[in-house]
Design an enzyme around this catalytic site. Sequence first.
Site, PDB file in Angstrom:
ATOM      1  N   ASN A 179      -4.931  -4.062  65.219  1.00 56.26           N
ATOM      2  CA  ASN A 179      -4.060  -2.959  64.223  1.00 56.26           C
ATOM      3  C   ASN A 179      -4.233  -3.836  62.875  1.00 56.26           C
ATOM      4  OD1 ASN A 179      -2.688  -0.844  63.829  1.00 56.26           O
ATOM      5  ND2 ASN A 179      -0.752  -1.895  64.734  1.00 56.26           N
ATOM      6  N   LYS A 215      -3.971  -1.033  60.410  1.00 58.75           N
ATOM      7  CA  LYS A 215      -2.508  -0.614  59.880  1.00 58.75           C
ATOM      8  C   LYS A 215      -2.947   0.196  59.190  1.00 58.75           C
ATOM      9  CE  LYS A 215       0.774  -3.709  60.915  1.00 58.75           C
ATOM     10  NZ  LYS A 215       2.185  -4.568  61.355  1.00 58.75           N
ATOM     11  N   HIS A 232       4.017   2.799  67.656  1.00 59.98           N
ATOM     12  CA  HIS A 232       4.316   1.438  67.483  1.00 59.98           C
ATOM     13  C   HIS A 232       6.159   1.193  66.526  1.00 59.98           C
ATOM     14  CE1 HIS A 232       3.662  -1.860  63.679  1.00 59.98           C
ATOM     15  NE2 HIS A 232       2.688  -2.088  64.785  1.00 59.98           N
ATOM     16  N   GLU A 265       6.370   1.065  63.591  1.00 60.42           N
ATOM     17  CA  GLU A 265       6.073   1.474  61.929  1.00 60.42           C
ATOM     18  C   GLU A 265       6.240   2.990  62.179  1.00 60.42           C
ATOM     19  OE1 GLU A 265       3.034  -0.703  60.972  1.00 60.42           O
ATOM     20  OE2 GLU A 265       4.089  -2.744  60.601  1.00 60.42           O
ATOM     21  N   GLU A 294       6.826  -5.587  71.673  1.00 65.25           N
ATOM     22  CA  GLU A 294       7.075  -5.796  70.460  1.00 65.25           C
ATOM     23  C   GLU A 294       8.385  -6.258  68.776  1.00 65.25           C
ATOM     24  OE1 GLU A 294       2.814  -5.011  68.085  1.00 65.25           O
ATOM     25  OE2 GLU A 294       3.645  -3.892  67.591  1.00 65.25           O
ATOM     26  N   GLY A 323       5.242  -8.883  61.021  1.00 64.34           N
ATOM     27  CA  GLY A 323       4.911  -8.956  59.697  1.00 64.34           C
ATOM     28  C   GLY A 323       5.892  -9.836  59.326  1.00 64.34           C
ATOM     29  N   SER A 338       3.893 -11.409  64.575  1.00 65.42           N
ATOM     30  CA  SER A 338       3.289 -12.498  64.405  1.00 65.42           C
ATOM     31  C   SER A 338       2.101 -13.790  65.161  1.00 65.42           C
ATOM     32  CB  SER A 338       4.573 -13.175  63.825  1.00 65.42           C
ATOM     33  OG  SER A 338       4.935 -12.024  62.466  1.00 65.42           O
TER      34      SER A 338
HETATM   35  P1  PGA Z   1       1.617  -8.368  62.756  1.00 71.00           P
HETATM   36  O1  PGA Z   1       1.721  -6.952  63.169  1.00 71.00           O
HETATM   37  O2  PGA Z   1       0.750  -9.538  63.700  1.00 71.00           O
HETATM   38  O3  PGA Z   1       1.218  -8.957  61.264  1.00 71.00           O
HETATM   39  O4  PGA Z   1       3.170  -9.121  63.340  1.00 71.00           O
HETATM   40  C1  PGA Z   1       1.622  -7.050  65.275  1.00 71.00           C
HETATM   41  C2  PGA Z   1       1.387  -5.354  64.615  1.00 71.00           C
HETATM   42  O5  PGA Z   1       2.684  -4.877  63.825  1.00 71.00           O
HETATM   43  O6  PGA Z   1       1.388  -4.474  65.813  1.00 71.00           O
END
Ligand code: PGA
Length: 249
Positions: free
Chosen positions: A9, A11, A94, A96, A166, A172, A212
């Site tokens: 992803n 983003k 997601h 976010e 997640e 992140g 992560s």
């Molecule tokens: P990340 O993001 O691997 O940077 O933690 C995962 C995601 O948001 O799908």
Amino acid sequence: MRTQIVAGNWKMNNDLMQTQALITDLKKQTQSSNAEVMIATTYTNLYSAFEALKLTNIEVVAQNMHFAKNGAYTGEISAGMLKSIGIETVILGHSERRAQFGETDALLAEKVNAALENNMRIIFCFGEELNDRKTDNHFNVVEGQIKNGLFHLPESAWNSIVLAYEPVWAIGTGETASPDQAQEIHKFIRETLENKYGVDVANSVSILYGGSVKPNNAKEIFSKPDVDGGLIGGAALNAIDFYAIVNAF
Ligand code: PGA
């Protein structure tokens, strides 16, 4: 056997040139893998990424879409528009989108319906916040998100659904759920599916872990029996790291 999937992803990262450079790097990595490989890029890069990767085994997917067919929704993109440029899969829910853009379970249920009406596959994301885990409420939160977003669907729809657990506290942040924590909740998710749809559906749905995932922890996380792959953020922005994760299977 369930499909193993590693999805990157990206983003809101990478303009057109940067996307093309990353795709060139990806193409240099080994193309044969045990897992299905996807990358989710921004709307403006979807078509060129699709064209650049269409002869490879990397599928280009969307990060979001609107639920309506068309109309007065300034700034939005429909499932039909994605399909018209060859995109067959969309990430929905997601964290976010949920946290920063106010996407509710009810809205996500509408998006899920719209994607399915357009014969799209869905990667449906959900996961608890840190406080939920600290108060031992994470099972309830996850169960609620799955039920409210997806349990109106008939059994047949589950061919088109991939789940992505997640935990928000791991996205992140450099912090990951331990492989045992991931397994514990993935098993719970599968049991929740089994209670509603029966063992065949529960055993056929791929459940990805996200938060992560890096080259140094992917193998251990993916070795857990109910973890069928990963949704990768930060580490997907580097082709070598991303393929180290893909090849962790
Ligand atoms: P990340 O993001 O691997 O940077 O933690 C995962 C995601 O948001 O799908």
